[in-house]
Design a protein around this motif. Structure first.
Motif, short mmCIF file in Angstrom:
data_model
loop_
_atom_site.label_atom_id
_atom_site.label_comp_id
_atom_site.label_asym_id
_atom_site.label_seq_id
_atom_site.Cartn_x
_atom_site.Cartn_y
_atom_site.Cartn_z
N TYR A 177 23.23 46.08 -10.36
CA TYR A 177 24.61 45.95 -9.91
C TYR A 177 25.39 47.18 -10.35
O TYR A 177 25.56 47.44 -11.54
CB TYR A 177 25.25 44.70 -10.51
N GLY A 237 18.15 41.75 -6.07
CA GLY A 237 19.60 41.65 -6.04
C GLY A 237 20.22 43.03 -6.16
O GLY A 237 19.88 43.79 -7.08
N ARG A 257 10.95 40.59 -10.17
CA ARG A 257 12.39 40.36 -10.00
C ARG A 257 13.16 41.62 -10.43
O ARG A 257 12.98 42.10 -11.54
CB ARG A 257 12.85 39.16 -10.82
N ARG A 260 17.05 43.31 -15.01
CA ARG A 260 18.42 43.16 -14.52
C ARG A 260 19.29 44.21 -15.21
O ARG A 260 19.39 44.22 -16.44
CB ARG A 260 18.94 41.75 -14.81
N GLU A 288 17.21 43.22 -10.27
CA GLU A 288 18.63 43.09 -9.95
C GLU A 288 19.37 44.29 -10.52
O GLU A 288 19.29 44.54 -11.73
CB GLU A 288 19.21 41.80 -10.53
#
Length: 554
Positions: A224, A252, A220, A200, A222
């Protein structure tokens, strides 16, 4: 006997008595109920106490888990023994700016050979020294690293992360949303983590993930973006994403920047990305055009479970959502057909907004949820609400039609927003629609007005089409402080439904359930009950009062 000798004997006797007192206190404490708990259960309680420190509503910055751990170990001998004999209680090392190296040494030693989970929250360069100490002294035991810090602090730790990259499986790098000036023309080069499973990266807009980044077990991811990242950063990120797409189960992406949508789209590229194992995806953008493009770009498998879309600011408008629904139809029509629609007002999962709208389209097989797509529309402050009851207001989602993918197979509708009248009227011609649940806040709400127009034959959908051909349950819920008009509304609703069905040639009452909740009183007059009987062949409910019209008497 000399005084010094007598004093020495008394000191020895005091020491023996103090030791006896300690033993007696331990025996007494051992009789308390909590000391009777099995050691395994006691250790589990201690473990949970370190994970629910925010129950008192303190901010995470003020929480010091290491202080809690030390406090637990100083309650009594039994607790201290349980803590010191539980290496799993020491394997999560929380570093703050005030954390001392001596404490880190204690945590490392007490954790035995357990894998280490390092958490540095809201740290500056001082706190980074504590994280660096762990990374350098235990590079082969580091399983997870979570860093919440300004970019310059995380940048200083990149070389130390590289030392531990062979062991790390979980990595979260969260830059501060409020940063000092960052030169976006520069970049920080990431590297490969052979065992990485979760990654992330938040608000680190200068972190370049190279195309060589290819952890074979990554499930996973992610990422941003907060600012207007340089095009080469976005381009490289999507090149790496294409490399790891075959193993990802959770994805994500967030584009919360001032960059033009065209620049972002050019950086993303047009080649489709096949994700055969994807289960959940979440996309956010405040730039129009990004979400529809992402929906078209990623090819999900028929086994996917959920996709979440968040359109914020300038992207939260009717035209954008029309483009989103078109992209959904192109990408998902061959995978599943929605049979549940939910429309409700915020608050959304990120920025609280009373004007936010959530639209969920689901597919259920019995009680099992197979697929769910949720779309949040979060307008900027001061902008006109997304939904309006006026007919001339632009609809934010496709107009209901029995021929379209989004509405053609709908079975259940749950509405907690003020939909336009034309939208409600169109629901009447969905052939599969069996259940309508909705919120009532005023006597002339959209559903009531739509029924009035259907009865008199007004509107663009007039004709000989059958009205609500499969409807078997209508369930309004009243909301508000002054709803003395609720009985009049209920009686009028029953009358309008009866007239609408009569206009379609329906002779027998079609409803199996007419249920009203949130009513101002629990008693109804006989006239209202008779109006219910005219449209219900099953059960009518008014708060907790119930009539079964399958029988001959109330």
């Amino acid at each position: 006997m000399s005084a010094p000798k007598l004093q020495q004997d008394l000191d020895c006797k005091i020491a023996r008595l103090e030791q006896d007192l300690i033993v007696l206190k331990r025996r007494r404490n051992a009789l308390s109920p909590i000391s009777q708990l099995p050691s395994e259960l006691l250790r589990k309680i201690f473990y949970l106490s370190l994970h629910f420190l925010q129950a008192d509503r303190n901010s995470r910055t003020k929480i010091l888990p290491e202080d809690t751990r030390l406090s637990i170990s100083h309650v009594d001998h039994h607790w201290r023994t349980a803590v010191l004999e539980s290496p799993e209680l020491w394997s999560e090392i929380h570093v703050r700016n005030t954390t001392k190296v001596e404490y880190l040494a204690i945590a490392r030693n007490n954790s035995k050979m357990q894998p280490l989970y390092v958490d540095g929250y809201d740290i500056n360069l001082t706190g980074a020294g504590g994280v660096r100490h762990i990374l350098q002294t235990e590079p082969h035991r580091i399983k997870s690293v979570t860093l919440h810090a300004p970019i310059e602090v995380m940048r200083s730790l990149l070389p130390d992360l590289k030392v531990s990259c062979e062991a790390i499986e979980f990595l979260e790098l969260n830059g501060s949303a409020v940063q000092a000036h960052v030169d976006l023309t520069q970049h920080d080069t990431f590297f490969n983590f052979p065992k990485l499973r979760h990654l992330r990266v938040t608000f680190w807009d200068t972190l370049l993930i190279p195309s060589s980044f290819h952890p074979p077990s990554l499930v996973r991811l992610e990422i941003y973006f907060h600012r207007s990242s340089a095009n080469h950063i976005t381009r490289s990120t999507f090149a790496a994403l294409r490399t790891v797409a075959s193993t990802l189960e959770i994805l994500g992406l967030r584009f919360q920047s001032s960059a033009s949508s065209q620049d972002i789209l050019n950086s993303i590229g047009r080649l489709p990305i096949h994700m055969p194992r994807l289960d959940m995806a979440s996309f956010l953008s405040n730039s129009p055009g990004i979400l529809p493009e992402l929906l078209s770009l990623f090819h999900v498998p028929p086994s996917f479970r959920s996709v979440s879309l968040i359109a914020q600011g300038s992207a939260a408008n009717a035209n954008e959502f029309q483009a989103i629904t078109s992209a959904l139809q192109r990408s998902y029509a061959s995978i599943y057909s929605p049979n549940v629609l939910i429309v409700r007002q915020g608050p959304p999962p990120i920025t609280p907004s009373s004007d936010a709208i959530e639209v969920l389209i689901k597919h259920r097989a019995g009680v099992t949820l197979k697929h769910c797509i949720s779309a949040f529309l979060i307008p900027s402050r001061g902008r006109q609400p997304i939904f309006s009851s006026d007919d001339d207001h632009a609809l934010p989602i496709s107009f209901p039609s029995s021929k379209g993918w989004l509405f053609g197979t709908l079975r259940d509708v749950n509405v907690e927003a003020d939909l336009p009248v034309a939208f409600w009227r169109a629901f009447a011609y969905i052939p599969t629609l069996s259940t309508i649940k909705y919120r009532v806040t005023r006597p002339d709400d959209g559903f009531h007005r739509a029924l009035e127009e259907i009865v008199v034959g007004e509107g663009p959908l007039e004709g000989d089409e059958e009205v609500f051909p499969s409807l078997t349950a209508v369930c309004p819920t009243f909301r508000g402080t002054s709803i003395e008009w609720d009985e009049d509304y209920a009686r009028g609703l029953a009358v309008l439904l009866g007239r609408a069905w009569a206009r379609s040639g329906v002779s027998s009452p079609p409803l199996a359930l007419l249920e009203f909740r949130g009513c101002s009183s629990n008693r109804l007059d006989d006239g209202t009950v008779r109006s219910f009987r005219s449209v219900v062949r099953g059960v009518a409910v008014w708060n907790d009062q119930r009539w079964d019209f399958r029988e001959t008497s109330q």
